[in-house]
Write an enzyme that holds these catalytic residues in place. Structure first.
Site, mmCIF file in Angstrom:
data_model
loop_
_atom_site.group_PDB
_atom_site.id
_atom_site.type_symbol
_atom_site.label_atom_id
_atom_site.label_comp_id
_atom_site.label_asym_id
_atom_site.label_seq_id
_atom_site.Cartn_x
_atom_site.Cartn_y
_atom_site.Cartn_z
ATOM 1 N N TRP A 1 40.227 41.006 36.700
ATOM 2 C CA TRP A 1 39.374 41.830 35.834
ATOM 3 C C TRP A 1 38.085 41.153 35.399
ATOM 4 O O TRP A 1 37.174 41.830 34.910
ATOM 5 C CB TRP A 1 40.146 42.268 34.600
ATOM 6 C CG TRP A 1 40.882 41.174 33.866
ATOM 7 C CD1 TRP A 1 42.212 40.895 33.935
ATOM 8 C CD2 TRP A 1 40.327 40.213 32.957
ATOM 9 N NE1 TRP A 1 42.533 39.827 33.137
ATOM 10 C CE2 TRP A 1 41.386 39.396 32.512
ATOM 11 C CE3 TRP A 1 39.040 39.977 32.465
ATOM 12 C CZ2 TRP A 1 41.195 38.350 31.615
ATOM 13 C CZ3 TRP A 1 38.842 38.931 31.569
ATOM 14 C CH2 TRP A 1 39.916 38.130 31.154
ATOM 15 N N LYS B 1 44.513 46.679 45.780
ATOM 16 C CA LYS B 1 45.090 47.069 44.498
ATOM 17 C C LYS B 1 44.228 46.438 43.422
ATOM 18 O O LYS B 1 44.345 45.262 43.109
ATOM 19 C CB LYS B 1 46.542 46.589 44.374
ATOM 20 C CG LYS B 1 47.356 47.438 43.403
ATOM 21 C CD LYS B 1 47.517 46.997 42.024
ATOM 22 C CE LYS B 1 47.542 45.681 41.466
ATOM 23 N NZ LYS B 1 47.233 45.738 39.983
ATOM 24 N N GLU C 1 43.856 32.590 44.541
ATOM 25 C CA GLU C 1 42.829 31.946 43.713
ATOM 26 C C GLU C 1 43.293 32.117 42.278
ATOM 27 O O GLU C 1 43.221 33.200 41.715
ATOM 28 C CB GLU C 1 41.472 32.606 43.967
ATOM 29 C CG GLU C 1 40.287 31.718 43.612
ATOM 30 C CD GLU C 1 39.879 31.835 42.164
ATOM 31 O OE1 GLU C 1 40.179 30.876 41.402
ATOM 32 O OE2 GLU C 1 39.294 32.837 41.777
ATOM 33 N N LEU C 2 43.778 31.019 41.685
ATOM 34 C CA LEU C 2 44.481 31.100 40.408
ATOM 35 C C LEU C 2 43.648 30.462 39.298
ATOM 36 O O LEU C 2 42.437 30.395 39.393
ATOM 37 C CB LEU C 2 45.858 30.469 40.567
ATOM 38 C CG LEU C 2 46.670 31.019 41.754
ATOM 39 C CD1 LEU C 2 47.990 30.280 41.902
ATOM 40 C CD2 LEU C 2 46.892 32.516 41.629
ATOM 41 N N CYS D 1 37.349 31.348 35.782
ATOM 42 C CA CYS D 1 38.364 30.362 36.166
ATOM 43 C C CYS D 1 37.795 28.956 36.276
ATOM 44 O O CYS D 1 38.536 27.976 36.205
ATOM 45 C CB CYS D 1 39.042 30.779 37.473
ATOM 46 S SG CYS D 1 37.908 31.003 38.850
ATOM 47 N N GLU E 1 45.254 26.462 29.428
ATOM 48 C CA GLU E 1 44.055 27.228 29.752
ATOM 49 C C GLU E 1 43.898 28.351 28.723
ATOM 50 O O GLU E 1 44.812 29.142 28.512
ATOM 51 C CB GLU E 1 44.166 27.825 31.154
ATOM 52 C CG GLU E 1 42.949 28.629 31.572
ATOM 53 C CD GLU E 1 43.152 29.405 32.873
ATOM 54 O OE1 GLU E 1 42.163 29.630 33.575
ATOM 55 O OE2 GLU E 1 44.305 29.788 33.158
#
Length: 478
Positions: free
Chosen positions: A149, A173, A248-249, A282, A381
């Site tokens: 998002w 999605k 991709e975290l 991120c 985080e």
């Protein structure tokens, strides 16, 4: 298509058959709309449409696929204001930044299109006389793309474009938190007719829809940007079908400010890296490690810059909007309160009235000093506009603290000491390192994380080639 038709299957738009999920305006906490979710039958049909369309799409000349991507990019530019308004509305992103995101997404389509004539194979020596061994790149098949998002349209294109140029078909999605710009962009692109039916499909919904999509045996690759825990769940699902994953975290980027750094440059860069997009990036600098010799001078500069940032209605001329939703607001404000209770000093910022509206998810750019490695803020985080500053005395301490995290996405270093810079780029455990500059990866680079920050990566040559697999051909011609 009608406004309620948010599912695209084989080029045809239809309404979701399952329960709708609310999209919330983060500036007011009001519901913008309900977006109906896809049911199991729609998910299956979307994957089936992609599987049926993919072989013919792979046979189309690459330059024709590139033309389709350029047309998609032009479509985004032609509808820039409409798409930027949706991003501003659903994410709370300042309108100027939302326009930048649409422009960036269009540029990504155009950049990836240039790979039509650049994907190369190899010829290797054979063991036998009159024989050649060829290594060629071929598509993977059906790709499931799950977006996040914080940059909804940019991340949509970052996955769709390289998958399409390499001959794959895609089922997207979009994030259920902010799906509107992705849905509308897909509607506009399919309306141009630049893509054959079934090559780009879209299903809406929450985690259950994503899990069902990933579990389909016809899906041969899953690419996702999102939370670490979601990535682990996707890996577990993918193990059952042996689908490839590209994840991709999150990150907890350290920023080392050495004693010889240009403090104005460092303060400018870290202010941007800490507070841009309300800290919801991120690669944000989440642990700022400052040498004791220049600690106070740097903090003074960082506080000054944080206080100059304007927080307010994203439809106006401001620097920062709200954080995305109640869950994120609670996480960020709890982090601030907990840091204070554990001994941190709030040098500026905070949250809530009277300087911010009572409605909405508002947090000011917050600088916190006296942070220590045993504090919660150092070890988690936050994904919000918080800049924790930690005082360090040595290079060894800086590297030890920088690497004391499960993540390994980005890091920052500010120094003019060549020897120290070369040591740090060897010693820091990260996928990308910014030296004497702020965050912001290049399309021709490679945005990738190490450790719990992900598998795979985005952008550049390696970001395109991950959507291919190698076929080895033994050609005996004697």
């Amino acid at each position: 298509m009608t406004p309620g038709e948010t599912i695209c299957i084989n080029g045809v738009w239809e309404a979701g058959a399952a329960q709708g999920l609310p999209v919330i305006d983060p500036t007011t906490e009001n519901t913008i709309t309900l977006v109906a979710s896809a049911n199991e039958e729609q998910i299956s049909r979307a994957v089936g449409a992609a599987a049926a369309a993919q072989p013919a799409w792979a046979l189309i000349e690459p330059w024709r696929r590139a033309d389709a991507l350029r047309a998609a990019g032009a479509c985004l530019r032609e509808n820039l204001e409409e798409l930027a308004d949706l991003i501003c509305l659903e994410v709370g992103k300042p309108i100027a930044k939302a326009r930048e995101e649409v422009e960036s997404a269009a540029t990504s389509f155009e950049f990836v299109a240039q790979w039509d004539r650049r994907i190369e194979g190899e010829i290797v020596p054979a063991d036998n006389l009159d024989e050649t061994i060829l290594l060629t790149r071929v598509p993977i098949g059906v790709v499931a793309a799950i977006t996040a998002w914080n940059y909804p349209l940019d991340l949509f294109v970052r996955k769709v474009a390289p998958a399409l140029i390499t001959g794959n078909a895609v089922v997207v999605k979009p994030t259920e938190v902010a799906p509107l710009a992705c849905i509308r962009a897909s509607q506009l692109i399919t309306a141009t007719g630049c893509l054959p039916p079934g090559v780009l499909n879209l299903v809406t919904g929450g985690g259950a829809v994503g899990a069902s999509l990933c579990a389909d045996a016809c899906v041969r690759m899953i690419t996702m940007t999102g939370h670490r825990d979601t990535g682990k769940r996707i890996m577990a699902i993918a193990a059952k079908t042996l689908a490839r994953v590209a994840l991709e975290l999150g990150g907890s980027a350290p920023a080392i400010v050495w004693k010889d750094a240009d403090l104005d440059l460092a303060a400018d860069a870290i202010a941007f890296a800490s507070f841009e997009n309300t800290g919801q990036v991120c690669t944000s600098s989440e642990r700022i490690l400052v040498h004791a010799d220049i600690h106070d001078s740097f903090v003074e500069r960082l506080v000054e810059r944080a206080n100059k940032l304007r927080v307010g209605d994203p439809r106006s001329d401001v620097d920062l909007g709200p954080v995305i939703n109640r869950s994120q607001f609670d996480k960020v404000t709890t982090a601030i309160d907990l840091a204070r209770s554990e001994g941190g000093s709030i040098r500026c910022g905070g949250y809530g009235p009277p300087s911010l509206p009572a409605q909405g998810y508002w947090v000011r750019p917050t600088v916190i000093t006296d942070v220590t490695p045993d504090m919660t803020l150092f070890n988690q985080e936050t994904f919000g506009p918080i800049a924790p500053v930690i005082c360090i005395d040595s290079y060894e301490e800086a590297i030890r603290l920088a690497n004391s995290t499960r993540y390994g996405l980005s890091a920052f270093l500010f120094s003019n000491d060549y020897r120290l810079i070369m040591r740090a780029q060897r010693d820091l455990a990260c996928g990308e390192l910014y030296i004497n500059r702020t965050m912001g990866e290049a399309l021709q680079g490679f945005h990738n994380g190490h450790q719990d920050s992900g598998i795979g990566g985005e952008d550049g040559k390696h970001g395109v080639l991950k959507y291919t697999q190698i076929r080895t051909i033994y050609h005996r011609y004697g």
